[in-house]
Structure formats: C-alpha cells, structure tokens
Scaffold this motif. Structure first.
Motif, PDB file in Angstrom:
ATOM      1  N   ARG A 177     -10.053   7.284  12.337  1.00 31.14           N
ATOM      2  CA  ARG A 177      -8.944   6.766  11.464  1.00 31.14           C
ATOM      3  C   ARG A 177      -8.183   6.007  12.543  1.00 31.14           C
ATOM      4  O   ARG A 177      -7.704   5.063  12.163  1.00 31.14           O
TER       5      ARG A 177
ATOM      6  N   LEU B 273     -12.203   2.161  -5.397  1.00 36.20           N
ATOM      7  CA  LEU B 273     -11.097   2.719  -5.121  1.00 36.20           C
ATOM      8  C   LEU B 273     -10.443   2.989  -6.361  1.00 36.20           C
ATOM      9  O   LEU B 273     -10.135   2.265  -7.519  1.00 36.20           O
TER      10      LEU B 273
ATOM     11  N   ALA C 250      -3.748  -6.072   0.703  1.00 35.04           N
ATOM     12  CA  ALA C 250      -3.622  -4.923   1.764  1.00 35.04           C
ATOM     13  C   ALA C 250      -4.786  -4.052   2.035  1.00 35.04           C
ATOM     14  O   ALA C 250      -4.954  -3.332   2.938  1.00 35.04           O
ATOM     15  N   LEU C 251      -5.890  -4.472   1.395  1.00 34.05           N
ATOM     16  CA  LEU C 251      -6.938  -3.443   1.594  1.00 34.05           C
ATOM     17  C   LEU C 251      -8.478  -4.353   1.748  1.00 34.05           C
ATOM     18  O   LEU C 251      -9.368  -4.034   2.634  1.00 34.05           O
TER      19      LEU C 251
ATOM     20  N   ASN D 230      -1.910  -1.358  10.778  1.00 35.08           N
ATOM     21  CA  ASN D 230      -2.898  -0.681   9.706  1.00 35.08           C
ATOM     22  C   ASN D 230      -3.422  -1.843   8.845  1.00 35.08           C
ATOM     23  O   ASN D 230      -2.870  -2.157   7.662  1.00 35.08           O
ATOM     24  N   PRO D 231      -4.503  -2.603   9.242  1.00 36.99           N
ATOM     25  CA  PRO D 231      -4.735  -3.911   8.710  1.00 36.99           C
ATOM     26  C   PRO D 231      -5.855  -3.580   7.416  1.00 36.99           C
ATOM     27  O   PRO D 231      -6.241  -2.437   7.263  1.00 36.99           O
ATOM     28  N   PRO D 232      -5.867  -4.320   6.386  1.00 35.27           N
ATOM     29  CA  PRO D 232      -6.692  -4.293   5.565  1.00 35.27           C
ATOM     30  C   PRO D 232      -8.169  -4.059   5.997  1.00 35.27           C
ATOM     31  O   PRO D 232      -8.667  -4.753   6.807  1.00 35.27           O
ATOM     32  N   TYR D 233      -9.056  -3.105   5.778  1.00 36.75           N
ATOM     33  CA  TYR D 233     -10.275  -2.851   6.194  1.00 36.75           C
ATOM     34  C   TYR D 233     -11.495  -2.454   5.353  1.00 36.75           C
ATOM     35  O   TYR D 233     -12.531  -1.788   5.876  1.00 36.75           O
ATOM     36  N   ILE D 234     -11.154  -2.582   3.910  1.00 36.28           N
ATOM     37  CA  ILE D 234     -11.951  -2.181   3.095  1.00 36.28           C
ATOM     38  C   ILE D 234     -13.211  -3.374   2.964  1.00 36.28           C
ATOM     39  O   ILE D 234     -12.612  -4.420   2.808  1.00 36.28           O
TER      40      ILE D 234
ATOM     41  N   LEU E 254       0.718  -1.249   0.113  1.00 33.34           N
ATOM     42  CA  LEU E 254      -0.238  -0.053   0.073  1.00 33.34           C
ATOM     43  C   LEU E 254       0.920   1.177  -0.159  1.00 33.34           C
ATOM     44  O   LEU E 254       1.804   1.196   0.593  1.00 33.34           O
TER      45      LEU E 254
ATOM     46  N   GLU F  13      -5.317   1.450  12.914  1.00 32.80           N
ATOM     47  CA  GLU F  13      -5.991   2.133  11.968  1.00 32.80           C
ATOM     48  C   GLU F  13      -7.268   1.363  11.613  1.00 32.80           C
ATOM     49  O   GLU F  13      -7.521   0.242  11.337  1.00 32.80           O
TER      50      GLU F  13
ATOM     51  N   ARG G  44       0.158   6.458   3.374  1.00 28.90           N
ATOM     52  CA  ARG G  44      -0.774   7.601   3.446  1.00 28.90           C
ATOM     53  C   ARG G  44      -0.524   8.620   4.646  1.00 28.90           C
ATOM     54  O   ARG G  44      -0.200   8.003   5.625  1.00 28.90           O
TER      55      ARG G  44
HETATM   56  N1  GLN Z   1      -6.933   4.145   3.614  1.00 33.61           N
HETATM   57  C1  GLN Z   1      -6.934   3.049   2.687  1.00 33.61           C
HETATM   58  C2  GLN Z   1      -7.844   3.443   1.891  1.00 33.61           C
HETATM   59  O1  GLN Z   1      -8.903   3.994   2.115  1.00 33.61           O
HETATM   60  C3  GLN Z   1      -7.128   1.761   3.092  1.00 33.61           C
HETATM   61  C4  GLN Z   1      -5.951   1.169   3.848  1.00 33.61           C
HETATM   62  C5  GLN Z   1      -6.471  -0.258   4.425  1.00 33.61           C
HETATM   63  O2  GLN Z   1      -7.107  -1.016   4.093  1.00 33.61           O
HETATM   64  N2  GLN Z   1      -5.576  -0.403   5.488  1.00 33.61           N
HETATM   65  O3  GLN Z   1      -7.727   3.279   0.585  1.00 33.61           O
END
Ligand code: GLN
Length: 279
Positions: free
Chosen positions: A271, A198, A208-209, A186-190, A91, A239, A94
């Motif tokens: 966040r 995206l 990673a998402l 900061n794990p994948p969280y989408i 990733l 995160e 950010r």
């Molecule tokens: N912040 C990222 C985004 O919105 C996602 C990062 C994540 O999944 N850790 O694209």
C-alpha cells in the motif's frame, strides 16, 4: 417509538439491502439523529424518541440503504488520532492511508522543522495528522479540486493549523516551487474501467480515484515531478494500489529513486512505498 425498535426496523431495512455493517450503521445514525454518543444510544435503548427524531433517523437509513457511505451521511470520519469533516468532494479517509502518516513520522524527529508537500490533499487528513505530531514542520498542499481545497482549509482551521499549511488549487503538472524535504501523496490510482465496480462509486469523487487507463498515470506524474520538487536525499512517501508494487518501484528506479521501504496495509496488500531521491 423506542430506540431499540427503531434500531431493529432500521437494521432490517439495511440488511435487506445487503449492507453487512447494518447493526453498527444503525447505531451511528441514531447517535447522529439524537446528537448523543453511540454508547449513550446503547445505554438508553428503552427511551422513546419523538416523531420528528424517528423521521430523521429513517431519512438517514434510506440514504444508507442506497449505499451512501456513513462518513458522508454524518459528515465526518475518524483518521489517525482525530476527526475530519468529510463530504462528497473528497475521498473518505481510509485506515490504510494511516500507513503514510506512520511512515512519514518515522522519518522526522519531534524537534525537526521539515518542509513537506502533500500532492492531492483531499480532506487534508494526511497533512493535518502529521502537523499535529510534528510541531515544527510546515506543509504546502495542492489539489486540482477547488471544493477539496475548501474542505481541507476548513479541516485545517478546525485543528488550528491554518498557519502551518498553505493551500494551492493546482494540478501537480502546474506546480513549481522551492525544494521540499519530503513529499507525500495518495494520488488517484484506480484503473479507469474498474472504477465502476467500487462500492461507493456513486458518491466518492472520480477525480480522486481515476488513475487513467493503466491506473498509473497520476502516480507517474507525481514521481516525475517529485524529482524536481525534492531536495537531494528528500523522501517520497506514496500510496499505491495493491497490484502496483512492481511497476511503481520499476518507475521509481528509472527516475533514480532509491526504494527504502514497501509497506503492506491491514489487508496484507502492498500500500505504501517510501523512496529517496538520490540525485
Ligand atoms: N484506496 C482507494 C480504494 O481502493 C483508492 C484511493 C486512491 O485512488 N487513491 O477505493
């Protein structure tokens, strides 16, 4: 051809493709092409560039036109106080994730030597930024992606920190170790079905998402595992997605974590959550 004309033509191409940051993008790509700073590009607008340089510049413009992120084109990204190598295996660091660095630093005094775990290290930007600010701390860093680990190792070497960070190619499910003072992640969280919307999705690694069907699968795993990997009174700095505050804090409380702090990002979205393992 003069620099100024190449910038104008490049800008037109990007503008037509709805790249709103076309102006700064062109300047960055020109600085990459000529291997000079952006300021130098702007101070030398009347300079002529060679045919090969022009070709190289427009090759980069064509990559950007297809929405490839600038960080992948120039292979680096500024984060916190440093530059990090970034490629499509991780990733892109950010600015919003800098809150994790800031919150972690608030919990550690300059002269303290804490043991910290980074779950899903990616490029290594979080661990490395913290290590640079806290010279007595040590990190273990895990990531399920072999290529991410390889890149994070390169970044650690670049910043001369290889002796204070150990890498393990491991899923959080399969990681067992001694206890840590702090865990950052900061794990994948989408949410799985939202990933396709995206901007950078054709470039950034889905691993990673992708936070599973509800976006919370990995976050929950990290929280559950942190309960075992943290010392009593150890801190978890996490995160999360902008709309996950309620569910994440509820889950943390179920797992007997105390919520210390909930931090908003630059876009005013929740966040980062700081919590303590109380027993
Ligand atoms: N912040 C990222 C985004 O919105 C996602 C990062 C994540 O999944 N850790 O694209």
């Amino acid at each position: 051809m003069k620099i100024i004309n190449s910038l104008k033509d490049g800008g037109e191409i990007l503008k037509k493709n709805n790249i709103s940051s076309y102006k700064i993008d062109c300047e960055i790509l020109m600085s990459q092409t000529l291997n000079i700073s952006r300021e130098e590009v702007l101070l030398n607008l009347e300079r002529n560039i060679k045919k090969e340089e022009k070709e190289e510049f427009f090759n980069l413009i064509y990559r950007r036109r297809k929405n490839e992120p600038i960080a992948y084109i120039i292979n680096n990204k500024d984060f916190w106080r440093d530059k990090f190598i970034a490629d499509k295996n991780v990733l892109i660091p950010r600015p919003d994730s800098e809150h994790l660095v800031e919150q972690t630093l608030r919990l550690i005094k300059k002269d303290q030597g804490k043991r910290i775990l980074d779950v899903g290290v990616g490029s290594g930007c979080l661990s490395i930024s913290i290590l640079k600010e806290r010279p007595f701390c040590k990190f273990d860093a895990i990531d399920p992606s072999k290529k991410a680990i390889k890149l994070a190792k390169t970044n650690a070497k670049l910043h001369q920190l290889s002796n204070r960070i150990k890498f393990y190619k491991r899923d959080v499910d399969n990681f067992y170790n001694d206890k840590y003072d702090l865990i950052i992640s900061n794990p994948p969280y989408i949410i799985k079905h939202k990933i396709k919307y995206l901007d950078s999705i054709n470039y950034e690694p889905k691993i990673a998402l992708d936070g599973g069907l509800d976006g919370l699968e990995i976050i929950k795993k990290v929280i559950s595992k942190s309960k075992y990997l943290l010392k009593t009174n150890g801190k978890l700095i996490l995160e999360i997605g902008h709309d996950q505050k309620y569910k994440v804090t509820k889950f943390l409380k179920e797992k007997k974590f105390f919520i210390n702090n909930i931090i908003k990002d630059y876009g005013n979205n929740t966040r980062c959550v700081v919590s303590t393992k109380i027993n």
